[in-house]
Design an enzyme around this catalytic site. Structure first.
Site, PDB file in Angstrom:
ATOM      1  N   HIS A  82       0.845  -1.198   0.000  1.00 49.88           N
ATOM      2  CA  HIS A  82       0.000   0.000   0.000  1.00 49.88           C
ATOM      3  C   HIS A  82       0.874   1.240   0.000  1.00 49.88           C
ATOM      4  CE1 HIS A  82      -3.471   2.527   0.910  1.00 49.88           C
ATOM      5  NE2 HIS A  82      -2.674   3.185   1.716  1.00 49.88           N
ATOM      6  N   ASP A 161     -15.193   2.146   8.121  1.00 52.58           N
ATOM      7  CA  ASP A 161     -14.159   3.123   7.772  1.00 52.58           C
ATOM      8  C   ASP A 161     -14.711   4.147   6.779  1.00 52.58           C
ATOM      9  OD1 ASP A 161     -11.458   4.281   7.384  1.00 52.58           O
ATOM     10  OD2 ASP A 161     -11.709   3.439   5.391  1.00 52.58           O
ATOM     11  N   ARG A 168     -15.022  12.243   9.343  1.00 47.92           N
ATOM     12  CA  ARG A 168     -13.764  12.929   9.686  1.00 47.92           C
ATOM     13  C   ARG A 168     -13.488  14.059   8.702  1.00 47.92           C
ATOM     14  NH1 ARG A 168      -9.882   8.309   9.023  1.00 47.92           N
ATOM     15  NH2 ARG A 168      -8.286   9.883   9.288  1.00 47.92           N
ATOM     16  N   SER A 183      -7.535   3.431   9.676  1.00 44.95           N
ATOM     17  CA  SER A 183      -8.320   3.494   8.445  1.00 44.95           C
ATOM     18  C   SER A 183      -7.618   2.722   7.326  1.00 44.95           C
ATOM     19  CB  SER A 183      -8.500   4.976   8.061  1.00 44.95           C
ATOM     20  OG  SER A 183      -8.951   5.107   6.747  1.00 44.95           O
ATOM     21  N   LYS A 187      -8.555  -1.662   5.863  1.00 44.17           N
ATOM     22  CA  LYS A 187      -8.843  -2.132   4.500  1.00 44.17           C
ATOM     23  C   LYS A 187      -7.871  -3.229   4.068  1.00 44.17           C
ATOM     24  CE  LYS A 187      -9.099   2.253   3.782  1.00 44.17           C
ATOM     25  NZ  LYS A 187      -9.313   3.675   3.515  1.00 44.17           N
TER      26      LYS A 187
END
Ligand code: URA
Length: 434
Positions: A82, A161, A168, A183, A187
């Site tokens: 990621h 999320d 947020r 967050s 995922k």
């Protein structure tokens, strides 16, 4: 349990229990707790922070709020990658074919771009016919047979999320390390990863502009990974200038192809090798990170990484002939040089502005539903520390509308600051947290 008590407890700086966090995430996902109470809790978390245990519990609760992908039918250790996002970040297009060429199963969920950073799916859709909307069966089958599949995120991936992030976004509580880390990691956990390699970018084109903030985020995500039994490494990398030279969807795909052919920019290759080495090592396809790196270099030299890209694009319906004939990718109508009228060394690039300039050309999404132009963007010729002479080109712009090109070029030029003196180039890899 009462939401009021949880808000009060966090407001006073106390630690929420596992049951309390699980309860509020579950109830908020169901819609039984109003936004105003969750907003208050988020603000309390913003100021009081969360312990590692609280952050791990929040991550797992959000991951479990929707579908948890079962990748057990895929043989081998699934390692996900990621990136926190940057300008010109096409690393996934380079790393995934390389590691899968060594037998690492790549079962990846990717997203589309929003705002000034691009998304892997948009880039892949530069190949005519390519689709990430494949069935779970095809996804699993492709990973088992050719070792690579990339799908779009399912709608029900970590829905808690999704709801919390939207809240947020409108309550000024996005920039809190535990909330960001949980967050992102929720995922990854829901996507079924056994191990996770993170590219945490820092600098003028990154979400985390300050290095110490990027470090904190990296450490928190590694702690979460450990806490949930996933081997996790985070690489802190520089985003004070675009990665590689290409910014814009099909321009970036062409650069990734060149990199797999052995002709890519040094920085893009370096970060790809660094991330890929940990992926290969975690997947037990090498005995050390160093050995993994050597094996990865060979996948470029022997053409196996490029062959993986061909197989992968074809398997998902794309026209892989573009890989061997990149001139087939649609070209923008207007191609012009961007000239600076000063002489000096590039001191600073406000990289986020380069991303916004690409967006102005139509290359990025302003809203989730925007249609993007895959052919537009920039090829950057001058980066930090480079000398530029008056009248010399610093980049080439690719656009399809005169008005857009003029506005984007103005913004691009304004992103550059020159200095009369030579400056040190940036170090690409700033730190590695394992
Ligand atoms: N990206 C995410 O997925 N979540 C955040 O909170 C910030 C960036």
């Amino acid at each position: 349990m009462r939401m009021y008590d949880l808000i009060e407890k966090k407001k006073m700086g106390n630690v929420l229990s596992e049951q309390e966090i699980e309860w509020f995430v579950e109830e908020y996902t169901k819609g039984t707790i109003p936004d105003y109470q969750v907003s208050a809790l988020l603000m309390a978390i913003y100021f009081q922070g969360m312990t590692n245990e609280e952050t791990v519990t929040l991550t797992l609760s959000m991951a479990k709020s929707g579908d948890m992908l079962d990748l057990s039918k895929i043989e081998g250790i699934k390692v996900d990658k990621h990136s926190t996002g940057g300008v010109g970040d096409k690393t996934s297009l380079v790393v995934t074919p390389m590691v899968s060429a060594l037998g690492v199963p790549v079962a990846k969920m990717s997203g589309r771009g929003l705002g000034h950073t691009g998304g892997t799916i948009d880039k892949l859709e530069s190949f005519p016919g390519f689709s990430t909307g494949i069935s779970e069966e095809t996804f699993i089958n492709n990973v088992n047979t050719i070792k690579i599949a990339i799908a779009g995120q399912t709608a029900n991936l970590a829905p808690a999320d999704k709801k919390l992030y939207a809240l947020r976004d409108v309550t000024a509580t996005v920039d809190q390390i535990s909330l960001i880390a949980s967050s992102i990691m929720s995922k990854k956990i829901a996507s079924g990863a056994d191990a996770i390699v993170l590219d945490v970018k820092t600098g003028s084109g990154a979400f985390m502009r300050k290095e110490e903030e990027a470090l904190k985020l990296a450490r928190t995500m590694v702690e979460i990974g450990k806490g949930l039994g996933r081997e996790t490494t985070a690489i802190i990398s520089d985003m004070n200038q675009p990665l590689g030279f290409a910014v814009g969807n099909n321009l970036e795909v062409k650069e990734a192809i060149e990199t797999l052919k052995g002709n890519g920019p040094k920085d893009l290759l370096e970060i790809s090798l660094e991330l890929g080495s940990y992926m290969v090592y975690y997947a037990k396809k090498a005995n050390s990170v160093k050995e993994a790196r050597e094996k990865l270099i060979k996948t470029i030299e022997d053409g196996s990484a490029l062959e993986q890209l061909r197989k992968f694009v074809s398997a998902q319906g794309g026209d892989a002939s573009y890989i061997d004939a990149p001139e087939k990718f649609p070209m923008a109508d207007i191609i012009e040089e961007i000239i600076l009228e000063e002489t000096g060394y590039i001191k600073y690039i406000e990289t986020e502005e380069i991303g916004f300039a690409a967006m102005m050309l139509g290359g990025g999404r302003e809203t989730k539903d925007s249609i993007i132009d895959l052919s537009v963007g920039f090829i950057v010729h001058k980066k930090v520390g480079d000398q530029v002479l008056a009248g010399e080109s610093i980049a080439t712009v690719y656009g399809n509308s005169r008005k857009q090109v003029d506005a984007a070029v103005k913004r691009f030029k304004e992103a550059y600051t020159l200095s009369p003196d030579y400056l040190e180039k940036f170090k690409l890899i700033k730190d590695i947290i394992s």
